[in-house]
Write a protein that holds these residues in place. Structure first.
Motif, short mmCIF file in Angstrom:
data_model
loop_
_atom_site.label_atom_id
_atom_site.label_comp_id
_atom_site.label_asym_id
_atom_site.label_seq_id
_atom_site.Cartn_x
_atom_site.Cartn_y
_atom_site.Cartn_z
N ASP A 164 0.85 -1.18 0.00
CA ASP A 164 0.00 0.00 0.00
C ASP A 164 0.89 1.24 0.00
O ASP A 164 1.90 1.27 0.71
CB ASP A 164 -0.90 0.00 1.25
N PRO A 165 0.53 2.28 -0.78
CA PRO A 165 1.42 3.45 -0.90
C PRO A 165 1.70 4.15 0.42
O PRO A 165 2.72 4.81 0.56
CB PRO A 165 0.67 4.39 -1.85
N VAL A 166 0.78 4.04 1.40
CA VAL A 166 1.01 4.71 2.69
C VAL A 166 0.92 3.72 3.85
O VAL A 166 0.71 4.12 4.99
CB VAL A 166 0.02 5.89 2.89
N ASP A 168 -1.39 1.86 4.67
CA ASP A 168 -2.70 1.93 5.30
C ASP A 168 -3.18 0.51 5.63
O ASP A 168 -3.31 -0.32 4.73
CB ASP A 168 -3.68 2.62 4.34
N ALA A 194 6.23 1.16 2.82
CA ALA A 194 6.51 2.38 2.04
C ALA A 194 7.67 3.15 2.65
O ALA A 194 8.42 3.80 1.94
CB ALA A 194 5.26 3.25 1.98
N THR A 195 7.82 3.07 3.97
CA THR A 195 8.97 3.70 4.62
C THR A 195 9.58 2.69 5.58
O THR A 195 8.87 1.93 6.21
CB THR A 195 8.56 4.94 5.45
N ARG A 203 3.44 -1.98 13.22
CA ARG A 203 2.00 -1.88 12.96
C ARG A 203 1.56 -2.86 11.87
O ARG A 203 0.55 -3.56 12.00
CB ARG A 203 1.69 -0.44 12.52
N LEU A 402 5.21 0.17 -5.23
CA LEU A 402 6.53 0.13 -5.87
C LEU A 402 6.49 0.58 -7.32
O LEU A 402 7.53 0.73 -7.95
CB LEU A 402 7.12 -1.27 -5.76
#
Lengths: 457, 282
Positions: A164-166, A168, A194-195, A203, A402
């Motif tokens: 997921d891009p963030v 979430d 993502a990070t 999480r 990605l």
């Protein structure tokens, strides 16, 4: 010492083993970029002839990167098993190819693996066609276990990749559920964060573990963060099943990834200490890819495929559950088009299997490569025939984090159906118990996979 | 790396309904949360993600509409990679800011050379060096096509209008804007070094995906000169519609530029600690 062969009346010479291997490598953009590729088709075939005449024993006498300069070379030579090597020690590279295609059976190949160096595997692959790479890999058997059994004959597993891009949690959970409905997830449910952040990693790990437990899925989960991030998460009590790390074939590229052999050993020991596996203790997951060493300027004048094979020596030191090449991800400056990606994917799978690894492939491409879905269908089918341990499963083949294309959940179904393959047995039984096939055929979620159980309401 | 702000739908697993495993080995639902009375529709999953979920299946394959939607997205991404840099939008905004625009190119002669030879995309075409004026101590913007010229053409004008105004407001001198064709990130080092700029912000088209297209990245380097490494830069990525807004990116750039001048460095030594929300006025 040097090597030489004549083609069309011209004599070509190759001063070192690494030069010979590089010039013998089928054309790819990364070797041209590195300045190590053959200058002509004739020079390439001359190198292949000279390589075919080289005794395998020579690979124990001449390292492509000096022993003193590189811990991966030291690992390869220090771990070499002379007794396992004995059945092929008198062969040349060409003779080895014939033996692999002919006399070698599954038991002989399994027994041989500790006696092979990565450079031997890379060398023979350079004089093999795609069908040779497929046929020999198909004879290799590698089985690993954590909460299920991966790599049994007749099976093909899939990593569910719900990025997921963030990061979430609901986006991840929805993609997991989608993949489960289409039969993905028996290799691992693995998220690329993502990070690379400890809190995010914890999480997502907790989310994946909750999904696994609430649906009672016989599989393992992973957040593909750096090993140091995963170890920190573990110290804070996060449910880490598998330790992930990107690795390469030289000490320098591993340094660029922020790891060393000692750190990988520490990470493995930490994962083992949690004792989360129920069927086995394969706790490592590695990704590799041709071109990473050149990208890190740590290639020592070697060709990218030989260095890729050396990454497998790093991997096998740590008894991984899963290893995959991310073949088309590194970019067109290393593998330009569908033809180069296809060959590299089959080389990587072959070399990994020959060296005894549970080898999967991320059948993939980026939008700046000259490749498309047709190329991926061809590579996926070839790998399926070659007995690939697992491939990726991404919703609709489009990884929205990605920004590249990998195999879809549908592709996984296709290749299993076309080749008569099944998921890992524990996972196949679970799918049946959950009633997944009947429900998904009706556009429904089975009652036992209620979305509200994983926060989707 | 910077990512868009959390969409605010974050759900910690602790917030999941309590419950044991959904089902026991015998296939019976365990106590805890009972599954819904009616089975959920697969298509409901689309509410939770922009990923291509709930496409359905025809046999094992993808339904026609989903297949063609993918093909269309790939075609658009491919065209974006091969798009040419249109500097008109940048020139218009530069004119409104009273800044000249200088057009240069890397040593990669065309798109194929650019893709195959990243090293050429990092070097300035020799003939273009004479076009670059000395601007000692100024803040320099370089706009380059990177892997998506249409992305940078779409995002750079709006971003420049915000960023130049903010930097000037903070007392910084802004150099003429350089537009570079067939450029990679490190091309900014050579351009900035030749001009004597204090700092360079490289605005560059990001490799398009199927879902995130027309996206721009920004790489900030203090004391640009050939030989700088990526570890000496700070990056703001995903500047696009639906990603980071031009305004938010400009504010982050201002914060990073100020912090870089204080610290005397960009890159890994400079951690992005910009407050995540604007502070209340005193």
């Amino acid at each position: 010492m040097g090597f030489a062969a004549s083609v069309g009346g011209t004599r070509y010479t190759f001063p070192e083993l690494k030069t010979l291997l590089a010039r013998a490598t089928p054309l790819r953009s990364g070797d041209v970029l590195a300045g190590v590729a053959a200058a002509s088709a004739a020079e390439r075939v001359a190198a292949q002839r000279a390589l075919a005449d080289l005794p395998l024993q020579h690979f124990l006498d001449e390292a492509v990167i000096p022993y003193e300069a590189d811990e991966v070379t030291r690992l390869i030579l220090d771990r070499h098993d002379a007794a396992a090597f004995a059945p092929v020690r008198s062969l040349t590279v060409g003779g080895f190819r014939d033996w692999l295609l002919g006399a070698a059976d599954s038991a002989a190949l399994a027994a041989l693996a500790p006696g092979l160096t990565p450079e031997m595997a890379a060398a023979v692959s350079k004089i093999m066609r795609l069908q040779d790479l497929v046929a020999v890999a198909a004879k290799c058997r590698v089985v690993t276990r954590f909460r299920n059994t991966i790599g049994l004959p007749g099976t093909l597993s899939i990593r569910l990749q719900p990025n997921d891009p963030v990061d979430d949690p609901r986006g991840v959970a929805a993609a997991v559920l989608d993949g489960l409905l289409l039969g993905a997830g028996d290799a691992v449910i693995g998220v690329n964060p993502a990070t690379d952040n400890v809190e995010t990693t914890i999480r997502v790990l907790e989310l994946l573990d909750a999904v696994r437990q609430r649906y009672d899925i016989p599989t393992q989960s992973c957040v593909l963060a750096h090993v140091t991030t995963s170890m920190l998460a573990m110290e804070r009590g996060a449910p880490v099943d598998l330790m992930f790390q990107s690795i390469g074939g030289t000490e320098g590229v591993n340094r660029s990834f922020g790891v060393s052999l000692a750190l990988l050993a520490e990470a493995r020991a930490a994962a083992l200490s949690l004792r989360r596996g129920t069927l086995g203790e394969n706790v490592m997951y590695f990704e590799t890819g041709q071109g990473s060493a050149l990208s890190a300027e740590a290639h020592h004048g070697c060709d990218q495929q030989t260095l890729e094979a050396r990454a497998y020596a790093v991997a096998r030191e740590f008894a991984p559950l899963l290893v995959n090449s991310v073949v088309g991800f590194i970019g067109p400056e290393y593998l330009f088009d569908g033809k180069q990606i296809t060959r590299a994917g089959l080389e990587d799978h072959f070399c990994g299997k020959l060296l005894g690894l549970p080898m999967g492939v991320d059948v993939c491409y980026t939008n700046h490569a000259e490749a498309d879905q047709d190329d991926m269908d061809a590579l996926l089918t070839l790998l399926g025939v070659a007995g690939v341990t697992y491939v990726m499963g991404v919703p609709g083949a489009d990884d929205v984090m990605l920004a590249y294309q990998s195999t879809s959940f549908h592709d996984g179904r296709y290749v299993r159906a076309a080749l008569g393959k099944r998921p890992a047995p524990e996972f196949a039984a679970w799918m049946e118990r959950m009633g997944i096939e009947a429900a998904s055929g009706q556009g429904e979620l089975p009652r036992l996979l209620a979305p509200e159980l994983v926060g989707l309401a | 790396m910077s990512v868009p702000e959390d969409r605010g739908t974050g759900l910690h697993p602790a917030a999941l309904p309590p419950g044991d495993a959904a089902a026991g080995r015998d296939g019976q639902a365990a106590s805890g949360v009972a599954p819904a009375a009616a089975p959920a529709r697969w298509a409901e999953l689309r509410r939770f993600t922009a990923a291509r979920v709930a496409l359905g299946r025809v046999g094992d394959g993808m339904p026609t509409a989903a297949h063609l939607a993918f093909q269309e997205a790939h075609a658009r991404a491919r065209d974006a990679v091969h798009s040419a840099l249109d500097a008109a939008g940048v020139a218009a905004v530069a004119a409104s800011l009273g800044l000249p625009v200088l057009e240069v190119a890397s040593q990669a002669a065309d798109r194929r050379a650019f893709l195959l030879r990243p090293d050429l995309g990092r070097r300035l075409r020799e003939a273009d060096r004479a076009k670059l004026p000395a601007v000692p101590g100024a803040f320099l913007f370089v706009v380059a096509d990177g892997l998506c010229a249409s992305g940078v053409a779409a995002q750079a004008p709006g971003f420049l209008a915000e960023a130049v105004t903010l930097l000037r407001g903070a007392g910084m001198q802004v150099a003429p804007i350089v537009v570079a064709a067939q450029g990679r990130v490190a091309l900014g080092d050579e351009i900035g070094g030749a001009m004597g700029a204090a700092m360079v912000a490289m605005l560059i088209g990001e490799r398009p995906g199927l879902t995130a297209t027309e996206s721009m990245g920004l790489y900030l380097t203090l004391g640009p000169r050939p030989g700088r490494t990526d570890a000496e830069r700070n990056c703001i990525s995903n500047i696009r519609e639906g990603g980071m807004s031009a305004r938010a990116a400009a504010e982050k750039l201002l914060w990073l530029a100020g912090a870089a001048l204080l610290l005397g460095a960009t890159g890994v030594a400079l951690k992005d600690e910009q407050p995540s929300a604007p502070l209340l006025p005193p």
